[in-house]
Motif scaffolding. Structure first.
Motif, PDB file in Angstrom:
ATOM      1  N   MET A 219       0.694  -1.329  -0.008  1.00  0.00           N
ATOM      2  CA  MET A 219      -0.008  -0.015  -0.023  1.00  0.00           C
ATOM      3  C   MET A 219       0.770   1.379  -0.008  1.00  0.00           C
ATOM      4  SD  MET A 219      -3.152  -0.747   2.586  1.00  0.00           S
ATOM      5  CE  MET A 219      -4.006   0.949   2.242  1.00  0.00           C
ATOM      6  N   VAL A 220       1.980   1.124   0.532  1.00  0.00           N
ATOM      7  CA  VAL A 220       2.731   2.345   0.781  1.00  0.00           C
ATOM      8  C   VAL A 220       4.156   2.353  -0.015  1.00  0.00           C
ATOM      9  CG1 VAL A 220       4.135   3.689   2.475  1.00  0.00           C
ATOM     10  CG2 VAL A 220       2.013   2.685   3.034  1.00  0.00           C
ATOM     11  N   THR A 221       4.602   3.706  -0.810  1.00  0.00           N
ATOM     12  CA  THR A 221       5.810   3.544  -1.424  1.00  0.00           C
ATOM     13  C   THR A 221       6.641   4.460  -0.631  1.00  0.00           C
ATOM     14  OG1 THR A 221       5.039   5.681  -2.497  1.00  0.00           O
ATOM     15  CG2 THR A 221       4.574   3.612  -3.462  1.00  0.00           C
ATOM     16  N   ALA A 222       8.058   4.389  -0.890  1.00  0.00           N
ATOM     17  CA  ALA A 222       9.196   5.324  -0.342  1.00  0.00           C
ATOM     18  C   ALA A 222       8.632   6.808  -0.679  1.00  0.00           C
ATOM     19  CB  ALA A 222      10.297   4.881  -0.757  1.00  0.00           C
ATOM     20  N   GLU A 223       8.303   7.051  -1.748  1.00  0.00           N
ATOM     21  CA  GLU A 223       7.718   8.623  -2.054  1.00  0.00           C
ATOM     22  C   GLU A 223       6.757   9.233  -1.221  1.00  0.00           C
ATOM     23  OE1 GLU A 223      10.214   6.504  -5.134  1.00  0.00           O
ATOM     24  OE2 GLU A 223       8.206   6.102  -4.226  1.00  0.00           O
ATOM     25  N   GLN A 224       5.793   8.179  -1.030  1.00  0.00           N
ATOM     26  CA  GLN A 224       4.540   8.495  -0.027  1.00  0.00           C
ATOM     27  C   GLN A 224       5.156   8.832   1.475  1.00  0.00           C
ATOM     28  OE1 GLN A 224       2.170   5.236  -0.863  1.00  0.00           O
ATOM     29  NE2 GLN A 224       0.442   6.583  -1.524  1.00  0.00           N
ATOM     30  N   ILE A 225       6.210   8.127   1.918  1.00  0.00           N
ATOM     31  CA  ILE A 225       6.663   8.281   3.169  1.00  0.00           C
ATOM     32  C   ILE A 225       7.507   9.448   3.157  1.00  0.00           C
ATOM     33  CG2 ILE A 225       8.161   7.575   4.753  1.00  0.00           C
ATOM     34  CD1 ILE A 225       7.445   4.599   3.954  1.00  0.00           C
ATOM     35  N   ALA A 226       8.317   9.844   2.245  1.00  0.00           N
ATOM     36  CA  ALA A 226       9.299  11.033   2.207  1.00  0.00           C
ATOM     37  C   ALA A 226       8.469  12.305   2.018  1.00  0.00           C
ATOM     38  CB  ALA A 226      10.179  10.984   1.062  1.00  0.00           C
ATOM     39  N   ALA A 227       7.105  12.309   1.530  1.00  0.00           N
ATOM     40  CA  ALA A 227       6.534  13.610   1.424  1.00  0.00           C
ATOM     41  C   ALA A 227       5.953  14.059   2.664  1.00  0.00           C
ATOM     42  CB  ALA A 227       5.315  13.036   0.260  1.00  0.00           C
ATOM     43  N   VAL A 228       5.946  12.931   3.673  1.00  0.00           N
ATOM     44  CA  VAL A 228       5.037  13.497   5.102  1.00  0.00           C
ATOM     45  C   VAL A 228       5.980  13.577   6.131  1.00  0.00           C
ATOM     46  CG1 VAL A 228       2.814  12.718   4.312  1.00  0.00           C
ATOM     47  CG2 VAL A 228       4.313  11.083   5.441  1.00  0.00           C
ATOM     48  N   VAL A 229       7.243  13.323   5.966  1.00  0.00           N
ATOM     49  CA  VAL A 229       8.269  13.092   7.302  1.00  0.00           C
ATOM     50  C   VAL A 229       9.382  14.230   7.006  1.00  0.00           C
ATOM     51  CG1 VAL A 229       7.580  10.799   7.853  1.00  0.00           C
ATOM     52  CG2 VAL A 229       9.825  11.236   6.125  1.00  0.00           C
ATOM     53  N   PRO A 230      10.022  14.473   8.180  1.00  0.00           N
ATOM     54  CA  PRO A 230      11.379  15.393   8.142  1.00  0.00           C
ATOM     55  C   PRO A 230      12.389  14.457   7.143  1.00  0.00           C
ATOM     56  CG  PRO A 230      10.659  15.221  10.301  1.00  0.00           C
ATOM     57  CD  PRO A 230       9.738  14.318   9.433  1.00  0.00           C
ATOM     58  N   ASP A 231      13.349  15.682   6.767  1.00  0.00           N
ATOM     59  CA  ASP A 231      14.428  14.720   5.930  1.00  0.00           C
ATOM     60  C   ASP A 231      15.349  13.897   6.606  1.00  0.00           C
ATOM     61  OD1 ASP A 231      13.695  16.513   3.928  1.00  0.00           O
ATOM     62  OD2 ASP A 231      15.063  18.122   4.670  1.00  0.00           O
ATOM     63  N   THR A 232      15.408  14.014   8.029  1.00  0.00           N
ATOM     64  CA  THR A 232      16.471  12.876   8.734  1.00  0.00           C
ATOM     65  C   THR A 232      15.506  11.807   9.450  1.00  0.00           C
ATOM     66  OG1 THR A 232      16.062  14.383  10.650  1.00  0.00           O
ATOM     67  CG2 THR A 232      17.981  14.885   9.247  1.00  0.00           C
ATOM     68  N   TRP A 233      14.340  11.824   8.959  1.00  0.00           N
ATOM     69  CA  TRP A 233      13.464  10.760   9.774  1.00  0.00           C
ATOM     70  C   TRP A 233      13.698   9.248   9.358  1.00  0.00           C
ATOM     71  CZ3 TRP A 233      10.269   6.603   8.201  1.00  0.00           C
ATOM     72  CH2 TRP A 233       9.218   6.171   9.204  1.00  0.00           C
ATOM     73  N   ASP A 234      14.386   9.061   8.206  1.00  0.00           N
ATOM     74  CA  ASP A 234      14.801   7.693   7.822  1.00  0.00           C
ATOM     75  C   ASP A 234      16.244   7.548   7.723  1.00  0.00           C
ATOM     76  OD1 ASP A 234      15.594   9.449   5.643  1.00  0.00           O
ATOM     77  OD2 ASP A 234      14.717   8.194   4.001  1.00  0.00           O
ATOM     78  N   LYS A 235      16.818   8.324   8.744  1.00  0.00           N
ATOM     79  CA  LYS A 235      18.485   8.050   8.979  1.00  0.00           C
ATOM     80  C   LYS A 235      18.510   7.494  10.305  1.00  0.00           C
ATOM     81  CE  LYS A 235      19.610  10.183   5.218  1.00  0.00           C
ATOM     82  NZ  LYS A 235      18.267  10.335   4.674  1.00  0.00           N
ATOM     83  N   LEU A 236      19.381   6.214  10.576  1.00  0.00           N
ATOM     84  CA  LEU A 236      19.532   5.766  11.657  1.00  0.00           C
ATOM     85  C   LEU A 236      20.321   6.500  12.675  1.00  0.00           C
ATOM     86  CD1 LEU A 236      19.525   3.166  13.500  1.00  0.00           C
ATOM     87  CD2 LEU A 236      21.384   2.323  12.164  1.00  0.00           C
ATOM     88  N   TRP A 237      21.595   7.173  12.142  1.00  0.00           N
ATOM     89  CA  TRP A 237      22.719   7.900  12.880  1.00  0.00           C
ATOM     90  C   TRP A 237      22.298   9.104  13.328  1.00  0.00           C
ATOM     91  CZ3 TRP A 237      25.303   3.716  14.209  1.00  0.00           C
ATOM     92  CH2 TRP A 237      25.287   2.774  13.390  1.00  0.00           C
ATOM     93  N   PHE A 238      22.920   9.683  14.453  1.00  0.00           N
ATOM     94  CA  PHE A 238      22.618  10.921  14.969  1.00  0.00           C
ATOM     95  C   PHE A 238      23.737  11.431  15.578  1.00  0.00           C
ATOM     96  CE2 PHE A 238      22.219   7.379  17.991  1.00  0.00           C
ATOM     97  CZ  PHE A 238      23.040   7.695  18.953  1.00  0.00           C
ATOM     98  N   GLY A 239      23.637  12.985  15.905  1.00  0.00           N
ATOM     99  CA  GLY A 239      24.932  13.603  16.695  1.00  0.00           C
ATOM    100  C   GLY A 239      24.473  13.840  18.193  1.00  0.00           C
ATOM    101  N   TRP A 240      24.950  15.061  18.570  1.00  0.00           N
ATOM    102  CA  TRP A 240      24.612  15.310  19.778  1.00  0.00           C
ATOM    103  C   TRP A 240      23.411  15.671  20.074  1.00  0.00           C
ATOM    104  CZ3 TRP A 240      27.467  13.478  23.731  1.00  0.00           C
ATOM    105  CH2 TRP A 240      28.598  13.307  23.702  1.00  0.00           C
ATOM    106  N   ASN A 241      22.683  16.184  19.159  1.00  0.00           N
ATOM    107  CA  ASN A 241      21.187  16.625  19.133  1.00  0.00           C
ATOM    108  C   ASN A 241      20.483  15.886  18.079  1.00  0.00           C
ATOM    109  OD1 ASN A 241      21.399  19.000  20.747  1.00  0.00           O
ATOM    110  ND2 ASN A 241      22.502  19.922  19.225  1.00  0.00           N
ATOM    111  N   LEU A 242      19.395  15.610  18.397  1.00  0.00           N
ATOM    112  CA  LEU A 242      18.329  14.760  17.610  1.00  0.00           C
ATOM    113  C   LEU A 242      18.287  15.220  16.192  1.00  0.00           C
ATOM    114  CD1 LEU A 242      16.361  12.245  17.675  1.00  0.00           C
ATOM    115  CD2 LEU A 242      14.521  13.885  18.388  1.00  0.00           C
ATOM    116  N   ASP A 243      18.122  16.360  15.865  1.00  0.00           N
ATOM    117  CA  ASP A 243      18.091  17.109  14.662  1.00  0.00           C
ATOM    118  C   ASP A 243      16.901  16.394  13.788  1.00  0.00           C
ATOM    119  OD1 ASP A 243      18.848  18.481  12.470  1.00  0.00           O
ATOM    120  OD2 ASP A 243      20.111  17.047  11.713  1.00  0.00           O
ATOM    121  N   LEU A 244      15.839  16.480  14.427  1.00  0.00           N
ATOM    122  CA  LEU A 244      14.602  16.101  13.767  1.00  0.00           C
ATOM    123  C   LEU A 244      13.437  17.125  13.858  1.00  0.00           C
ATOM    124  CD1 LEU A 244      13.325  13.442  12.379  1.00  0.00           C
ATOM    125  CD2 LEU A 244      12.506  12.875  14.624  1.00  0.00           C
ATOM    126  N   ASP A 245      13.307  17.774  12.893  1.00  0.00           N
ATOM    127  CA  ASP A 245      12.184  18.819  13.134  1.00  0.00           C
ATOM    128  C   ASP A 245      10.961  18.672  12.246  1.00  0.00           C
ATOM    129  OD1 ASP A 245      10.874  21.495  13.472  1.00  0.00           O
ATOM    130  OD2 ASP A 245      12.410  22.503  12.597  1.00  0.00           O
TER     131      ASP A 245
END
Length: 615
Positions: A219-245
């Motif tokens: 039912m769901v494509t990668a493009e549909q997911i990318a359209a509704v979430v922040p840029d860093t939502w699908d990234k596993l790694w992180f820095g000192w701050n969450l960096d998820l806006d």
């Protein structure tokens, strides 16, 4: 929700089937306490492993996992380290072997085996019983809260009623019914019924998970997911701050959830999770169903295999379902979630997704699967706690010569009493998230220090264990009552330090008592750690004794095992998000770590000497 006759029939058939199986096996558990609580140490390790996995597949934790994956994306894979989720790796690598060598029935009885029977040892025995009962009551309340929320969102009937002027909501009514049904076969059948029903439940849940994942993938494509979430939502790694806006995404109010959780300083959070996780894992399982499964196995080697199988079968199907529900909600539940305004209840994402997306038949199977998940976990806790009341209080201190029939009857009554008290707590429970964070970070923070030292330090005494546990429980309770707004994981070091201070003070209050019992424990259990004086005396008395020299190998296997487990979490996520390169990389990691565990862990299990039964 409108349920089809097929869906309702599947759920009814499951409930009737699990009750019938539980009652059918009840006679096997009525012989004595060993049969009731440990299955007579005759259950195969692979059944116990599937049973253990079923007990960890709880509905409340799954609702929480879907919610945090919705909010934090792939970085949510780190958040279960709050428990820590990889404590099972420490268990299967070496702790399960150490625990099973004791040949005891409960964690409290193990304390007597470790410290002997002096005053400090008795105090330690009593406080671990108190801790076990408190933690089980807390988890019963937590499960009660979760199943009520789940059923209200899924089932179509209004079950609210008035009781003596008190309005009982539909959520409470559903929770009372499900808890009551589960208690019937659990209390009646003991360990045999619990394990058999949980194996059946695990099969149902696995099929349902695969079905949900397939529906979501189609039912769901990668493009549909990318359209509704922040840029860093699908990234596993992180820095000192969450960096998820989420400000410029489809759900800007999600930022309020991140702020309330207090996880923005993700780097510091990660360090604390690892620090707390290592200590909590070395401490070993808390005295509940997980420890009970270990003590129920036939041999130490089978105890290790059982714990390994739990991890091996649990994570890939479970996270295939979790990521499936999360992406379905992100792409298709926007209007429903936006209608909640700034107060989105992320714990409702899972039931809303089931309601909207699953077809006839699969919806009924999913309902049965989650009922199975709840009933399995609830049954495991209900079956484990009464052993502490009957075996470790009544039999030890009140009536040592009580006949088996009376002990089993008291176990049934104790189970019923604990269920009722736990449900009473559940009526006053807050959100699932606050309960999870308190149980995992605050209450267990008081448990960790004493239970690390009991394995690795020869001088540690029963008196030290008692005062360490007491200091820890006091500190965690003070935090819970007077500082509820502080994020629990950030307070863990303070609670741990306070508990560690209690351990040191209590230990050096008196010379080491029960030295002979300490030597018996060391010789039979064979732990590594700071055992120099005891090891020297044991080797002088028994020149054939070979001490444990496996610390480096065990440490290596733990690191490999954590990576192996993490791969099982990430592979279904990357598969659902169509991140094929990352999925192939983590699949290769899974294969490599599996080969290493086979060579350096599994192949050494059978080489390790096993103590004679009854030793």
């Amino acid at each position: 929700m409108t349920l089809s006759p097929w869906d309702i029939g599947i759920v009814i058939a499951y409930v009737v089937g699990v009750l019938a199986l539980g009652f059918y096996l009840s006679k096997k558990s009525s012989k004595n306490l060993e049969s009731y609580f440990l299955g007579g140490n005759e259950l195969p390790w692979y059944y116990l492993g599937l049973s253990n996995a079923s007990g960890m597949f709880d509905i409340s934790g799954t609702m929480w996992s879907v919610g945090i994956l919705f909010v934090y994306g792939l970085k949510s894979a780190w958040l279960p380290w709050l428990w820590p989720v990889w404590n099972q790796v420490f268990v299967f690598v070496y702790l399960a072997i150490w625990m099973r060598r004791s040949n005891v029935m409960t964690g409290a009885e193990w304390i007597t085996f470790r410290f002997g029977d002096g005053r400090g040892a008795k105090l330690s025995h009593i406080i671990i019983v108190i801790f076990a009962v408190i933690s089980v009551l807390g988890f019963i309340a937590y499960f009660f809260e979760g199943i009520g929320k789940y059923c209200t969102s899924i089932l179509p009937w209004d079950m609210a009623f008035d009781f003596l002027g008190y309005e009982v909501s539909s959520a409470r009514s559903y929770a009372l019914i499900i808890c009551g049904l589960t208690s019937l076969y659990t209390v009646k059948g003991g360990m045999h019924s619990v394990v058999a029903t949980e194996v059946m439940q695990f099969v149902i849940m696995t099929i349902a998970c695969i079905g949900v994942g397939i529906v979501a993938y189609n039912m769901v494509t990668a493009e549909q997911i990318a359209a509704v979430v922040p840029d860093t939502w699908d990234k596993l790694w992180f820095g000192w701050n969450l960096d998820l806006d989420w400000s410029n995404s489809a759900f800007p109010q999600v930022n309020n959830k991140i702020a309330s959780d207090g996880f923005d300083l993700f780097g510091i959070l990660f360090i604390l999770m690892v620090l707390k996780g290592v200590f909590a894992s070395v401490a070993g399982p808390v005295p509940s169903y997980d420890m009970q499964r270990i003590l129920a196995t036939k041999t130490p080697a089978e105890a290790a295999k059982m714990s390994f199988l739990t991890v091996c079968v649990l994570y890939i199907p479970r996270y295939f379902m979790i990521i499936g529900f999360a992406v379905l909600a992100l792409v298709f539940l926007g209007p429903e979630l936006m209608a909640m305004g700034d107060s989105i209840d992320f714990e409702q994402v899972l039931p809303m997704a089931i309601n909207k997306f699953l077809p006839v038949g699969l919806k009924g199977l999913m309902l049965a699967g989650f009922l199975a998940a709840f009933m399995g976990t609830f049954a495991a806790f209900v079956n484990s706690a009464p052993a502490y009341i009957v075996n470790d209080i009544y039999k030890k201190y009140i009536n040592p010569g009580a006949p088996d029939k009376k002990l089993v009857q008291l176990s049934i009554l104790s189970s019923l009493a604990l269920v009722m008290v736990g449900i009473a707590f559940g009526f006053n429970a807050g959100s699932l998230n606050s309960l999870i964070l308190w149980l995992s970070s605050s209450l267990y923070g008081g448990y960790v220090a004493a239970n690390v030292l009991k394995w690795v330090w020869w001088r540690f005494s029963g008196n030290g264990y008692f005062w360490g546990m007491l200091f820890g429980l006091i500190a965690s309770t003070v935090k819970f009552i007077f500082f509820p707004n502080y994020v629990d994981i950030f307070v863990f070091p303070i609670i741990f330090a306070f508990a560690f201070l209690g351990c040191i003070i209590g230990t050096y209050m008196e010379p080491l008592p029960n030295r002979e019992q300490i030597k018996t424990f060391y010789k039979q259990t064979k732990p590594w750690g700071f055992w120099g004086p005891i090891k020297k005396e044991v080797m002088e008395e028994d020149p054939s004794f070979v001490p444990n020299m496996d610390f480096k190998r065990d440490s290596f296997n733990v690191v490999i095992g954590i990576i192996w487990q993490m791969a099982q979490v990430l592979i279904p996520m990357y598969f659902m998000l169509r991140q094929d390169t990352e999925m192939v990389i983590w699949s290769a990691v899974l294969i490599l770590t599996s080969v290493l565990l086979k060579k350096y862990w599994w192949d050494n299990l059978e080489k390790a000497p096993q103590p004679p039964k009854g030793e």
